[in-house]
Write an enzyme that holds these catalytic residues in place. Sequence first.
Site: not given
Ligand SMILES: [Zn+2]
Length: 283
Positions: A50, A82, A180, A207, A210, A229
């Site tokens: 990032s 990123d 997030g 994206h 998680t 990602n």
């Molecule tokens: Zn992203």
Amino acid sequence: MPVVPLKDILQPAFASRYGVGAFNIVDDLTMMAILDAATEAKSPVIIQVSVKTVKMWGAALLQKSFAEFAGSRPIPATLHLDHCPDVNVIKTCLEAGWNSALFDASNLAYEDNLRQTKEVVAFAHKLGAGVEGELEAVRGVEDDVGSGLEGELVPTEKCLEFIDATGIECFAPAIGTAHGVYEKEPKINFDRVKEITSLRSIPIVLHGGTGLSNETFRKLIQNGCAKVNISTKLKITFADGFRTYLEKKPTEYDPLKLLRSVHADVKKMAMEFMETFGSAGKA
Ligand SMILES: [Zn+2]
């Protein structure tokens, strides 16, 4: 074949419908843990960073560490920046030898995004680097970039025009995922991925990986998501790794044992994703 361009990793993944994890490392320990995971899993891998992390360590140091850590391995690896809205930061990284960047102009109007992305692609290609393009904002804030809202969907024909006109290596459309931690089950737009990849042979970027179920991962990868990602899960694993170790051994003062334990946790997390995404054994 150690350090390779992004497209050398994504094109075979897209063609054979497996996903390659792009893990947002935060330091040299996590970079090494992800590369060790890929080596053991015999998986191609994307080391993703990032802008916030670049500001912490510097573009040159990160690239040098990556070249040193990845250079002699039997797996293909690539170094990717990123979400970056700042063209100057992208230029600094690519000039330092990074392999690719996500130019995030999703807050701009379509025409401005198109024009600026073209310029970034021209700059990158001259250096042998690649670009990930994005039209709509992915919901959620990640390392200070983004907002709580998902961008308005751009019509498919505009997406195709953007892909064709810019020459980006991969495309990140809004598909219902978010950065997030998910508070409730996200509504994933599988058909949008399928539609775009049926019309253009371009790897799609997922994206907000998680927290998605293995079934969701498999379906999206089957539809053409070749870059997956993973950021939040790495942060959680990293922080929990320190916490649980120190709680277990509150009076042990051997930093290397502690770091080795966190390294093992991050490596295990990454290897599990490599199995799920189908990239294990593909290097
Ligand atoms: Zn992203």
